[in-house]
Write a protein that holds these residues in place. Sequence first.
Motif, PDB file in Angstrom:
ATOM      1  N   VAL A  37       1.700  -0.512   4.563  1.00 36.74           N
ATOM      2  CA  VAL A  37       0.660  -1.003   3.892  1.00 36.74           C
ATOM      3  C   VAL A  37       0.137   0.225   2.793  1.00 36.74           C
ATOM      4  O   VAL A  37      -0.214   0.132   1.716  1.00 36.74           O
ATOM      5  N   ASN A  38       0.172   1.501   3.539  1.00 41.08           N
ATOM      6  CA  ASN A  38      -0.508   2.711   2.922  1.00 41.08           C
ATOM      7  C   ASN A  38       0.611   2.934   1.897  1.00 41.08           C
ATOM      8  O   ASN A  38       0.262   3.346   0.946  1.00 41.08           O
ATOM      9  N   ILE A  39       2.003   2.941   1.928  1.00 43.95           N
ATOM     10  CA  ILE A  39       2.937   3.359   1.066  1.00 43.95           C
ATOM     11  C   ILE A  39       2.743   2.202   0.040  1.00 43.95           C
ATOM     12  O   ILE A  39       2.886   2.540  -1.434  1.00 43.95           O
ATOM     13  N   ALA A  40       2.595   0.973  -0.057  1.00 42.82           N
ATOM     14  CA  ALA A  40       2.548  -0.163  -0.896  1.00 42.82           C
ATOM     15  C   ALA A  40       1.299   0.097  -1.866  1.00 42.82           C
ATOM     16  O   ALA A  40       1.037   0.105  -2.944  1.00 42.82           O
ATOM     17  N   LEU A  41       0.077   0.505  -1.117  1.00 46.37           N
ATOM     18  CA  LEU A  41      -1.035   1.028  -1.994  1.00 46.37           C
ATOM     19  C   LEU A  41      -0.943   2.290  -2.605  1.00 46.37           C
ATOM     20  O   LEU A  41      -1.426   2.330  -3.854  1.00 46.37           O
ATOM     21  N   LYS A  42      -0.159   3.041  -2.076  1.00 42.41           N
ATOM     22  CA  LYS A  42      -0.068   4.349  -2.932  1.00 42.41           C
ATOM     23  C   LYS A  42       0.949   3.992  -4.362  1.00 42.41           C
ATOM     24  O   LYS A  42       0.439   4.450  -5.451  1.00 42.41           O
ATOM     25  N   ARG A  43       1.570   3.222  -4.159  1.00 48.22           N
ATOM     26  CA  ARG A  43       2.729   2.757  -5.359  1.00 48.22           C
ATOM     27  C   ARG A  43       1.598   1.872  -5.971  1.00 48.22           C
ATOM     28  O   ARG A  43       1.839   1.891  -7.457  1.00 48.22           O
ATOM     29  N   PHE A  44       0.887   1.161  -5.764  1.00 49.44           N
ATOM     30  CA  PHE A  44      -0.146   0.265  -6.491  1.00 49.44           C
ATOM     31  C   PHE A  44      -1.021   1.338  -7.166  1.00 49.44           C
ATOM     32  O   PHE A  44      -0.770   1.047  -8.759  1.00 49.44           O
ATOM     33  N   ILE A  45      -1.377   2.262  -6.671  1.00 46.80           N
ATOM     34  CA  ILE A  45      -2.072   3.386  -7.430  1.00 46.80           C
ATOM     35  C   ILE A  45      -1.354   4.010  -8.600  1.00 46.80           C
ATOM     36  O   ILE A  45      -1.813   4.162  -9.837  1.00 46.80           O
ATOM     37  N   GLU A  46      -0.205   4.621  -8.220  1.00 48.02           N
ATOM     38  CA  GLU A  46       0.700   5.106  -9.167  1.00 48.02           C
ATOM     39  C   GLU A  46       1.061   4.157 -10.312  1.00 48.02           C
ATOM     40  O   GLU A  46       1.388   4.592 -11.452  1.00 48.02           O
ATOM     41  N   ARG A  53       3.037   0.675 -16.968  1.00 46.03           N
ATOM     42  CA  ARG A  53       2.997  -0.366 -15.898  1.00 46.03           C
ATOM     43  C   ARG A  53       1.734  -0.872 -15.648  1.00 46.03           C
ATOM     44  O   ARG A  53       1.572  -2.094 -15.006  1.00 46.03           O
ATOM     45  N   GLN A  54       0.671  -0.287 -16.275  1.00 43.65           N
ATOM     46  CA  GLN A  54      -0.600  -0.945 -15.729  1.00 43.65           C
ATOM     47  C   GLN A  54      -0.694  -2.286 -16.580  1.00 43.65           C
ATOM     48  O   GLN A  54      -1.331  -3.173 -15.839  1.00 43.65           O
ATOM     49  N   LEU A  57       1.027  -4.862 -14.193  1.00 44.92           N
ATOM     50  CA  LEU A  57       0.104  -4.874 -12.855  1.00 44.92           C
ATOM     51  C   LEU A  57      -1.161  -5.713 -13.027  1.00 44.92           C
ATOM     52  O   LEU A  57      -1.490  -6.465 -12.414  1.00 44.92           O
ATOM     53  N   LEU A  58      -1.739  -5.444 -14.101  1.00 43.06           N
ATOM     54  CA  LEU A  58      -2.933  -6.239 -14.631  1.00 43.06           C
ATOM     55  C   LEU A  58      -2.725  -7.793 -14.725  1.00 43.06           C
ATOM     56  O   LEU A  58      -3.448  -8.565 -13.954  1.00 43.06           O
ATOM     57  N   ASN A  59      -1.560  -8.142 -15.290  1.00 40.91           N
ATOM     58  CA  ASN A  59      -1.150  -9.453 -15.408  1.00 40.91           C
ATOM     59  C   ASN A  59      -0.973  -9.981 -13.956  1.00 40.91           C
ATOM     60  O   ASN A  59      -1.562 -11.060 -13.796  1.00 40.91           O
TER      61      ASN A  59
END
Length: 76
Positions: A37-46, A53-54, A57-59
């Motif tokens: 989960v931590n890695i997934a959240l870090k990738r989300f933030i990146e 990519r934003q 991701l927003l869509n």
Amino acid sequence: MPQPVRVPDEIYAILQQIKFSLDPQYMKAAPSIQDMVNIALKRFIEDWEHPDRQHQLLNELLEQRQIARSRMGNTK
């Protein structure tokens, strides 16, 4: 202050399968569900911080919110 994050049952089940598949090979060094989960959240933030990519991701976020709202009040 840290907040707990709810993970849908189907996603949690897949994370458990991944963890169980890694346990025999890595034993105590196998990543925990929290690690995944931590890695997934870090990738989300990146992704969020990357202008190209934003938008995508927003869509996805807006689509997910729409799906979640459509399920509100529905019983299993």
